[in-house]
Design an enzyme around this catalytic site. Structure first.
Site, PDB file in Angstrom:
ATOM      1  N   LYS A  42      12.780   7.771 -21.496  1.00 22.80           N
ATOM      2  CA  LYS A  42      13.582   8.176 -20.348  1.00 22.80           C
ATOM      3  C   LYS A  42      13.976   9.638 -20.496  1.00 22.80           C
ATOM      4  CE  LYS A  42      18.004   7.005 -19.706  1.00 22.80           C
ATOM      5  NZ  LYS A  42      18.720   8.249 -19.314  1.00 22.80           N
ATOM      6  N   ASP A  69      14.977   9.889 -14.896  1.00 28.07           N
ATOM      7  CA  ASP A  69      16.295   9.378 -14.521  1.00 28.07           C
ATOM      8  C   ASP A  69      17.153  10.513 -13.954  1.00 28.07           C
ATOM      9  OD1 ASP A  69      18.632   7.885 -14.333  1.00 28.07           O
ATOM     10  OD2 ASP A  69      19.133   8.132 -16.452  1.00 28.07           O
ATOM     11  N   LYS A  71      18.628  10.158 -10.635  1.00 31.33           N
ATOM     12  CA  LYS A  71      19.627   9.532  -9.757  1.00 31.33           C
ATOM     13  C   LYS A  71      19.875  10.342  -8.485  1.00 31.33           C
ATOM     14  CE  LYS A  71      22.169   7.538 -13.705  1.00 31.33           C
ATOM     15  NZ  LYS A  71      21.567   8.340 -14.797  1.00 31.33           N
ATOM     16  N   ASP A  74      21.596  12.265  -1.809  1.00 29.20           N
ATOM     17  CA  ASP A  74      21.793  13.357  -0.867  1.00 29.20           C
ATOM     18  C   ASP A  74      21.405  12.833   0.509  1.00 29.20           C
ATOM     19  OD1 ASP A  74      21.923  16.034   0.331  1.00 29.20           O
ATOM     20  OD2 ASP A  74      21.697  16.798  -1.713  1.00 29.20           O
ATOM     21  N   THR A 128      27.050   1.999 -15.847  1.00 34.04           N
ATOM     22  CA  THR A 128      27.631   1.195 -16.928  1.00 34.04           C
ATOM     23  C   THR A 128      28.841   1.875 -17.558  1.00 34.04           C
ATOM     24  OG1 THR A 128      25.976   2.117 -18.440  1.00 34.04           O
ATOM     25  CG2 THR A 128      25.526  -0.051 -17.495  1.00 34.04           C
ATOM     26  N   ARG A 220      21.596   6.811 -27.654  1.00 34.30           N
ATOM     27  CA  ARG A 220      22.246   7.270 -28.869  1.00 34.30           C
ATOM     28  C   ARG A 220      22.160   6.320 -30.053  1.00 34.30           C
ATOM     29  NH1 ARG A 220      27.340   9.246 -25.373  1.00 34.30           N
ATOM     30  NH2 ARG A 220      26.519   7.495 -24.185  1.00 34.30           N
TER      31      ARG A 220
END
Length: 247
Positions: A42, A69, A71, A74, A128, A220
């Site tokens: 990603k 990714d 997102k 608009d 999340t 992470r």
């Protein structure tokens, strides 16, 4: 172009590793340690702003499927143009915010469909990192699960998108409401001994799959682990274990 009737990923892409790096060289050096037969990658905002489409091509050359990714959110024409440009890069997945509305999602989906029938479009439901308090701050009185269900139905049943980005905590509910067709990509995945970082709605990998997730996103806990290769292997192992093997 015709769209695939299902986009559930192959077992090798149940794990999507988030390249949480600030420069292309570091991201590529890390990617070279991974096996494209075991994971997809990603690329998010920071890395894409730094490295651009050239990085996507280099990751493709290494054999990885890529989730871009960004997102998008608009006005419909702007999002459609951005999705069209993203689809031209040949990435596997791109995404928009479902809260942009039905017209925006339909325009984005049509742009992707006309450009590249190997790219699938996902809608982000509720991040999340958000909880009920976060939603109240922006005027949404629904509980996160209720908001996810509403946006999920809008994206899948009305806009025709291929899948959703959602918390694994809502995956089972979405499967009941939307069936088996949508691809459900779930961030916020942690092992039991991991901290939550800025994620609030988290779940372990095998429980996410049991709940109905198609693929999990891990950043992470792998990229910042003392031994990233061992951390990745732990997730791969857990994804391949029977659901009742880990309590």
């Amino acid at each position: 172009m015709s769209r695939p009737t299902t986009v559930t990923p192959e077992p090798a892409t149940r794990l999507i590793v988030a390249l949480d790096f600030a420069e292309a060289d570091a991201a590529l050096a890390f990617a070279r340690q991974l096996d494209p037969a075991q994971c997809a990658l990603k690329v998010g905002f920071e890395l894409f702003v730094v490295a651009g489409p050239a990085l996507l091509q280099r990751l493709h050359d290494l054999g990885f499927r890529v989730f871009l990714d960004l997102k998008f959110h608009d006005i419909p024409n702007t999002v459609a143009a951005a999705c069209r440009a993203a689809a031209r890069t040949g990435v596997w997945l791109i995404n928009v915010h479902a809260s942009g509305g039905l017209e925006m999602m339909r325009a984005a989906h049509e742009a992707v469909r006309e450009t590249n029938d190997t790219t699938s479009l996902l809608a982000v439901t509720v991040l999340t990192s958000s909880d009920a308090g976060t939603l109240r701050e922006i005027g949404v009185s629904r509980e996160p699960a209720d908001q996810v269900g509403l946006l999920g139905e809008l994206a899948i049943q009305k806009a025709g998108l291929e899948g959703l980005v959602c918390s694994a905590q809502e995956a089972a509910m979405l499967r009941r409401r939307l069936g088996e067709r949508p691809l459900l990509v779930t961030p916020g995945i942690r092992l039991e001994d991991s901290g939550g970082d800025d994620q609030k709605r988290v779940m372990t990998p095998e429980r996410a799959l049991e709940a109905g997730a198609s693929a999990i996103v891990v950043g992470r806990p792998i990229t910042r682990a003392p031994d990233p290769a061992a951390a990745m292997e732990a997730f791969v192992t857990r994804l391949n274990m029977p659901n009742d093997a880990v309590e």
